[in-house]
Scaffold this active site. Structure first.
Site, PDB file in Angstrom:
ATOM      1  N   ASN A 231       0.879  -1.174   0.000  1.00 66.02           N
ATOM      2  CA  ASN A 231       0.000   0.000   0.000  1.00 66.02           C
ATOM      3  C   ASN A 231       0.912   1.219   0.000  1.00 66.02           C
ATOM      4  O   ASN A 231       1.502   1.553   1.021  1.00 66.02           O
ATOM      5  CB  ASN A 231      -0.901  -0.017   1.247  1.00 66.02           C
TER       6      ASN A 231
ATOM      7  N   LYS B 154       0.186   4.229  -0.169  1.00 67.21           N
ATOM      8  CA  LYS B 154      -0.417   5.428   0.436  1.00 67.21           C
ATOM      9  C   LYS B 154      -0.152   6.629  -0.484  1.00 67.21           C
ATOM     10  O   LYS B 154      -0.120   6.458  -1.702  1.00 67.21           O
ATOM     11  CB  LYS B 154       0.101   5.625   1.862  1.00 67.21           C
TER      12      LYS B 154
ATOM     13  N   HIS C 166      -9.548   1.548   4.860  1.00 70.91           N
ATOM     14  CA  HIS C 166      -8.278   1.702   5.567  1.00 70.91           C
ATOM     15  C   HIS C 166      -8.508   2.631   6.764  1.00 70.91           C
ATOM     16  O   HIS C 166      -9.271   3.590   6.681  1.00 70.91           O
ATOM     17  CB  HIS C 166      -7.206   2.264   4.637  1.00 70.91           C
TER      18      HIS C 166
ATOM     19  N   GLU D 199      -6.857   4.945   7.938  1.00 71.35           N
ATOM     20  CA  GLU D 199      -6.581   6.361   7.680  1.00 71.35           C
ATOM     21  C   GLU D 199      -7.803   7.032   7.056  1.00 71.35           C
ATOM     22  O   GLU D 199      -8.084   8.203   7.320  1.00 71.35           O
ATOM     23  CB  GLU D 199      -5.327   6.484   6.795  1.00 71.35           C
TER      24      GLU D 199
ATOM     25  N   GLU E 239      -5.604  -4.702  10.468  1.00 71.64           N
ATOM     26  CA  GLU E 239      -4.558  -3.698  10.688  1.00 71.64           C
ATOM     27  C   GLU E 239      -4.833  -2.976  12.009  1.00 71.64           C
ATOM     28  O   GLU E 239      -5.619  -2.013  12.034  1.00 71.64           O
ATOM     29  CB  GLU E 239      -4.548  -2.682   9.545  1.00 71.64           C
TER      30      GLU E 239
ATOM     31  N   GLY F   1       2.449   2.355  10.883  1.00 69.88           N
ATOM     32  CA  GLY F   1       3.407   3.443  10.745  1.00 69.88           C
ATOM     33  C   GLY F   1       4.110   3.802  12.042  1.00 69.88           C
ATOM     34  O   GLY F   1       4.776   4.828  12.135  1.00 69.88           O
TER      35      GLY F   1
ATOM     36  N   SER G  52       3.288  -2.138  10.362  1.00 68.00           N
ATOM     37  CA  SER G  52       4.738  -2.229  10.597  1.00 68.00           C
ATOM     38  C   SER G  52       5.308  -3.602  10.257  1.00 68.00           C
ATOM     39  O   SER G  52       6.230  -4.080  10.925  1.00 68.00           O
ATOM     40  CB  SER G  52       5.087  -1.841  12.042  1.00 68.00           C
TER      41      SER G  52
HETATM   42  P1  13P Z   1       3.000   0.391   7.748  1.00 66.73           P
HETATM   43  O1  13P Z   1       3.501  -0.911   7.161  1.00 66.73           O
HETATM   44  O2  13P Z   1       3.764   1.577   7.268  1.00 66.73           O
HETATM   45  O3  13P Z   1       2.851   0.307   9.233  1.00 66.73           O
HETATM   46  O4  13P Z   1       1.505   0.585   7.153  1.00 66.73           O
HETATM   47  C1  13P Z   1       0.610  -0.440   7.237  1.00 66.73           C
HETATM   48  C2  13P Z   1      -0.599  -0.071   6.476  1.00 66.73           C
HETATM   49  O5  13P Z   1      -1.332   0.823   6.850  1.00 66.73           O
HETATM   50  C3  13P Z   1      -0.863  -0.795   5.226  1.00 66.73           C
HETATM   51  O6  13P Z   1      -2.131  -0.529   4.734  1.00 66.73           O
END
Ligand code: 13P
Length: 246
Positions: free
Chosen positions: A9, A11, A93, A95, A164, A170, A208
């Site tokens: 992903n 982002k 997601h 976010e 997640e 992150g 992560s």
């Molecule tokens: P990270 O791997 O940067 O923690 O992000 C995970 C994520 O949100 C994947 O959709």
């Protein structure tokens, strides 16, 4: 035996030059013993489609409108994603749930819209740190998943679910393999009550995931792959995770 799936992903990261190097780097890392995809920002779908055309590598988007078409400024429909050869669309997601106020129902509607166009929704679920500390992690995930199960009806078995935990995204803090497996087992049990295909469904872990922790996470019984954020932006790291899944 379920084949593992590793999805990057990206982002809101990327540029023409960075993407070209990353996509070529992943191609050079093949073969992988698992399915591999990247979910990229909308404007870059065309270049992934060109770079990876004819290969077994897959791509997708990070969101998808719940609407088919119409006056929805800024939205991108599932039909448009299908035009660009998308195999997947991430929906729900954390976010987007947190920053764009996406409700369980909207996420479910998006998953349904994607499936209607032959795109596999990767439905993200997961609790915040506060919810985990209050002991409501399982109830939160169950509620998020229920909405999608209800909306998809007999097509439930066609989605991919990504667990997640928000506190692991992150942050560099990963759920332990045991914590992740515990939630994945609960997710699969909930799916089992809804579809005869639950045992064959792909459940991803995200938060992560890195080359160092991927092997232990991917060794868990109900973890069928990863949804990778930061580590998906470096070809070497992403390839290492794909190899761990293979
Ligand atoms: P990270 O791997 O940067 O923690 O992000 C995970 C994520 O949100 C994947 O959709």
């Amino acid at each position: 035996m379920r084949k593992k799936l590793v999805v990057g992903n990206w982002k809101m990261h990327g540029s023409h030059s960075h993407n070209a190097a990353l996509l070529a780097g992943i191609v050079a890392g093949r073969p992988f013993g698992c399915d591999v995809a990247v979910c990229v920002p909308f404007p870059y779908l065309g270049e992934v489609a060109v770079a990876w055309a004819g290969s077994e590598l897959r791509w997708g988007a990070q969101d998808c409108s719940a609407h088919e078409q119409g006056a929805y400024t800024g939205e991108v429909s599932a039909a448009m994603l299908a035009d660009f050869g998308c195999r997947y669309a991430i929906v729900g997601h954390s976010e987007r749930r947190a920053m764009h106020g996406e409700s369980d129902q909207l996420v479910a509607d998006k998953a349904k819209a994607a499936l209607a166009r032959g795109i596999t929704p990767i439905v993200c679920v997961g609790e915040t740190l506060g919810q985990r500390e209050q002991g409501t992690a399982q109830a939160t995930v169950k509620r998020q998943l229920s909405a999608v199960i209800h909306a998809l009806g007999h097509c439930v078995g066609e989605m991919v679910v990504a667990y997640e935990p928000v506190w692991a995204i992150g942050t560099g803090v990963t759920a332990t393999p045991e914590q992740a497996q515990e939630m994945h087992a609960l997710i699969r049990a909930q799916l089992r009550a809804a579809t005869a295909h639950a045992a064959a469904m792909t459940l991803l872990y995200g938060g992560s995931m890195k080359p160092e922790n991927a092997p232990a996470l991917l060794a868990q019984q109900d973890i069928d792959g990863g949804l990778i954020g930061g580590a998906a932006l470096k070809a070497a790291d992403f390839i290492a995770i794909c190899r761990a899944a293979g």
